[in-house]
Design an enzyme around this catalytic site. Structure first.
Site, mmCIF file in Angstrom:
data_model
loop_
_atom_site.group_PDB
_atom_site.id
_atom_site.type_symbol
_atom_site.label_atom_id
_atom_site.label_comp_id
_atom_site.label_asym_id
_atom_site.label_seq_id
_atom_site.Cartn_x
_atom_site.Cartn_y
_atom_site.Cartn_z
ATOM 1 N N LYS A 284 -6.035 59.433 6.452
ATOM 2 C CA LYS A 284 -7.460 59.665 6.722
ATOM 3 C C LYS A 284 -7.967 60.891 5.983
ATOM 4 O O LYS A 284 -7.253 61.869 5.840
ATOM 5 C CB LYS A 284 -7.661 59.852 8.231
ATOM 6 C CG LYS A 284 -9.115 59.857 8.680
ATOM 7 C CD LYS A 284 -9.690 58.470 8.685
ATOM 8 C CE LYS A 284 -11.199 58.483 8.901
ATOM 9 N NZ LYS A 284 -11.958 58.967 7.713
ATOM 10 N N SER B 11 -13.618 64.441 9.865
ATOM 11 C CA SER B 11 -13.316 63.059 10.244
ATOM 12 C C SER B 11 -11.841 62.790 10.505
ATOM 13 O O SER B 11 -11.479 61.673 10.905
ATOM 14 C CB SER B 11 -13.830 62.091 9.171
ATOM 15 O OG SER B 11 -15.225 61.928 9.302
ATOM 16 N N SER C 33 -14.902 55.430 7.909
ATOM 17 C CA SER C 33 -15.145 56.675 8.650
ATOM 18 C C SER C 33 -16.495 56.615 9.355
ATOM 19 O O SER C 33 -17.281 57.568 9.330
ATOM 20 C CB SER C 33 -15.070 57.891 7.719
ATOM 21 O OG SER C 33 -14.779 59.061 8.442
ATOM 22 N N LYS D 46 -10.967 61.233 13.762
ATOM 23 C CA LYS D 46 -10.922 59.793 14.012
ATOM 24 C C LYS D 46 -9.499 59.259 14.133
ATOM 25 O O LYS D 46 -9.301 58.129 14.606
ATOM 26 C CB LYS D 46 -11.684 59.056 12.904
ATOM 27 C CG LYS D 46 -13.183 59.388 12.892
ATOM 28 C CD LYS D 46 -13.916 58.646 11.790
ATOM 29 C CE LYS D 46 -15.420 58.884 11.848
ATOM 30 N NZ LYS D 46 -15.827 60.122 11.192
#
Length: 225
Positions: free
Chosen positions: A210, A48, A108, A51
């Protein structure tokens, strides 16, 4: 933000012993000075952390006037078919771009990355092409994106050094969105969506960015403080 680091499979973040780690890199965000690195150019699956690029391109679209924060974007069938983590909207449901960005960064949400991709480029395929073109412009020489959210795919690869370049770009070019990366939770209707980034609550001064996880990548994090 004074520094970033990127580490993979760091089991101590989950309170599990013994700790182990893959590629890692620590640097000053302001001047790019490298403070520490371990296998920074080894290929790894970003999960993720992908992202961050999806958000970066959405920020660019807003700056260029192709999106606005209060614009409503719809949930397509393709978006609903994404596996969790997700918001779980029905086909035709809408989110503002601002809420969509927060859902991607905080929750997420795999379905919402597709919504943003379709709003920016018309399709996820076209958006992924833009992700790869942007990676090249940023000097991310060992990165390839196949999807917008980091779901498992053998072709979705990057390195610690490449993610450091992306992270520095998103923070330095779009400081107006700094608060999104620091948020520990958000609400969409009656749903409370919480961040997976435990450092925001446990490390003094932490302000982003993140986390990610797939079985192939282990536990990933791009963190800033």
């Amino acid at each position: 933000r004074t520094a970033f680091f990127w580490a993979v499979a760091v089991s101590w973040l989950m309170g599990v012993a013994p700790a182990s780690a893959g590629p890692a890199l620590l640097f000053e965000a302001g001047n790019g000075k490298l403070l520490y690195a371990e296998d920074p150019d080894s290929l790894w699956h970003p999960a993720s952390l992908t992202k961050i690029m999806t958000s970066y391109l959405a920020f660019q679209a807003i700056k260029e006037g192709r999106l606005t924060l209060d614009q409503k974007i719809p949930c397509s069938l393709v978006a609903t078919l994404q596996p969790p983590s997700k918001v779980g909207l029905n086909v035709g449901a809408e989110l503002s771009v601002e809420k969509a960005l927060q859902a991607v960064i905080i929750k997420s949400a795999n379905d919402v990355t597709v919504m943003l991709a379709e709003a920016v480029s018309g399709s996820e395929t076209a958006f992924v092409a833009k992700m790869n073109a942007t990676a090249k412009k940023l000097g991310m020489t060992r990165t390839n994106f196949v999807n917008t959210n980091g779901l498992p795919d053998p072709g979705q690869i990057t390195t610690a050094r490449d993610l450091a370049k992306l992270s520095r770009a998103v923070v330095n070019e779009f400081p107006e969105y700094a608060s999104y990366w620091t948020m520990t939770d958000m609400r969409i209707g009656n749903k409370r969506l919480g961040s997976h980034n435990a450092l925001l609550k446990t490390y003094p001064g932490a302000d982003g960015l993140k986390t990610g996880f797939t079985c192939d990548s282990g536990f990933n994090v791009v963190a800033s403080a």
